[in-house]
Design an enzyme around this catalytic site. Structure first.
Site, PDB file in Angstrom:
ATOM      1  CG  HIS A 177      23.158  11.372  14.967  1.00  0.00           C
ATOM      2  ND1 HIS A 177      24.245  10.561  15.228  1.00  0.00           N
ATOM      3  CD2 HIS A 177      23.634  12.649  15.000  1.00  0.00           C
ATOM      4  CE1 HIS A 177      25.313  11.299  15.409  1.00  0.00           C
ATOM      5  NE2 HIS A 177      24.965  12.583  15.289  1.00  0.00           N
ATOM      6  CB  SER A 223      30.123  10.333  14.800  1.00  0.00           C
ATOM      7  OG  SER A 223      29.281  11.297  14.210  1.00  0.00           O
TER       8      SER A 223
END
Length: 438
Positions: free
Chosen positions: A396, A92
């Protein structure tokens, strides 16, 4: 088509048009560039999340599968890979750095380059032009995404350092969680700079002027499934729009549905769909603001994909979202309650919305003996089995993400692009030159 044919076609078309148009009868043209920019990030919201939400949101009593705000505003796709040093799968921090600055960096970077040097962010550039800035998020306000828009650090984990650096940002609105990182001494410094400091969510309604910092939880805000008040992100966003729009020079606002990602990391499809529902509602709040304020551009995207969610699994051609609608609370909350109650079976079944057959009850009883995390994991696996949901990872993935837009300049985001292109286009839409700060 030959040139003569094309000329003839254009001539024929011209004959269909009115010979004269009264300019006073034309609608007011939309501005070519926005005065206000709202950047929305569904953290971890890969394409499977928006598809799943369409089916989750569907009315089963109609033949039609209803369109969602994601379907309505979709304009393009974006790649999310970080700087080469971090490979193809971003975190992120690197993704938010790309979206805030237009520059690729390493995983963990908060708006610094690969040499750990600060990169100017869109919000810093907006401040130089006299615009207002703000963030409204469901994580702590100094988490990776908001931090990359507001500040700089060589590591996203430097939460206390980032909290202190927020004093330098001069941001007009900061709403979310994070009480843990802002001690009384630091809060006193924000107070001295003129910030209204809130720790009760109900106090937000009475705020009429910036500047404001709302810290409404120790760390992240509650799961939507556990939030009986509901609509915290959309409420914070509505208030941020109200406050920031008081500046005639315009504003830049970041809105993040942070806990979509956290649900993905947990492989919790029920929590993910509830967070998606609130993010969709928040997008609709912004979409309505754009309709009422046509000088506003909204661009929404995801920073990356989380969890490798699949709609259907194990070779079975089915997905059953009605299972998810039966839950009355988050799985974490239901598991915690089941640990403390002696007679836990009936309340758990009621909270899940389905019966615990003997085989499942035996499985959950064994998991309960190993603690909350093991019990919650066993419940999630059962919810996945009943809904036929699949996951590939607790982390992810490198999947491209969707881009949504409406308002002046929205056409710039049509098609395939990189996440750095999104930032570059948004920065190019800021007013030219510098103005005195408001």
């Amino acid at each position: 088509m030959k040139l003569s044919q094309l000329t003839g076609a254009l001539l024929g078309l011209s004959l269909l048009l009115p010979l004269a148009v009264d300019a006073n009868q034309l609608p007011n043209p939309a501005p070519s560039r926005p005065q206000n920019i709202v950047i929305m990030v569904g953290d971890g919201m890969g394409p499977a999340y928006t598809s799943a939400y369409r089916y989750f949101n569907d009315n089963p009593d109609t033949e039609e599968i209803e369109q969602t705000v994601f379907d309505r505003l979709l304009v393009g796709m974006a790649s999310t890979y970080p700087a080469r040093v971090s490979g193809y799968v971003t975190d992120s921090a690197a993704a938010a750095t790309a979206l805030a600055t237009g520059v690729k960096s390493y995983n963990g970077a908060i708006s610094v380059d690969t040499q750990k040097q600060p990169i100017p962010t869109i919000m810093e550039k907006a401040k130089q032009r006299g615009m207002s800035t703000g963030v409204a998020v469901t994580s702590q306000i100094n988490h990776a995404t908001p931090a990359a828009f507001l500040s700089h650090s060589e590591s996203r984990k430097n939460y206390v350092e980032l909290a202190n650096k927020y004093l330098e940002t001069d941001a007009d609105v900061m709403l979310g969680g994070g009480q843990k990182y802002f001690d009384q001494e630091l809060l006193a410094k924000f107070d001295a700079k003129g910030y209204q400091i809130l720790q009760e969510f109900s106090a937000l309604e009475s705020i009429k002027q910036p500047k404001v910092m709302g810290l409404f939880a120790e760390v992240q805000l509650p799961w939507v499934l556990d939030d009986k008040d509901g609509h915290r992100l959309s409420t914070m966003t509505g208030k941020a729009l109200e406050l920031l729009s008081q500046n005639p020079n315009g504003f830049v606002l970041l809105v993040e549905g942070s806990l979509i990602d956290w649900a993905g990391h947990n492989n919790d499809i029920a929590a993910a769909m509830a967070e998606m529902d609130e993010f969709a509602h928040t997008m609709e709040v912004v979409e309505q603001f754009v309709r009422q304020n046509p000088n506003t551009l909204m661009v929404a995207t995801a920073d990356h994909n989380t969890g490798g969610l699949s709609i259907g699994s194990k070779g079975k051609y089915a997905w059953n979202p009605e299972v998810l609608k039966g839950l009355s609370a988050s799985i974490d909350t239901l598991a915690a309650a089941a640990l403390t109650a002696e007679d836990w079976q009936a309340p758990l079944a009621q909270g899940l919305g389905f019966e615990l057959d003997p085989a499942l009850l035996e499985q959950l009883t064994k998991a309960r003996m190993q603690g909350k995390e093991t019990l919650a994991s066993a419940i999630k696996q059962e919810v996945d089995r009943r809904s036929n949901t699949g996951w590939t990872t607790g982390g992810h993935t490198g999947t491209d993400v969707q881009v949504f837009a409406t308002g002046p300049g929205a056409e710039l985001f049509i098609g395939n692009q990189d996440n750095t292109d999104i930032a570059s286009k948004l920065i190019s839409l800021l007013p030219k030159g510098q103005r005195a700060a408001q």
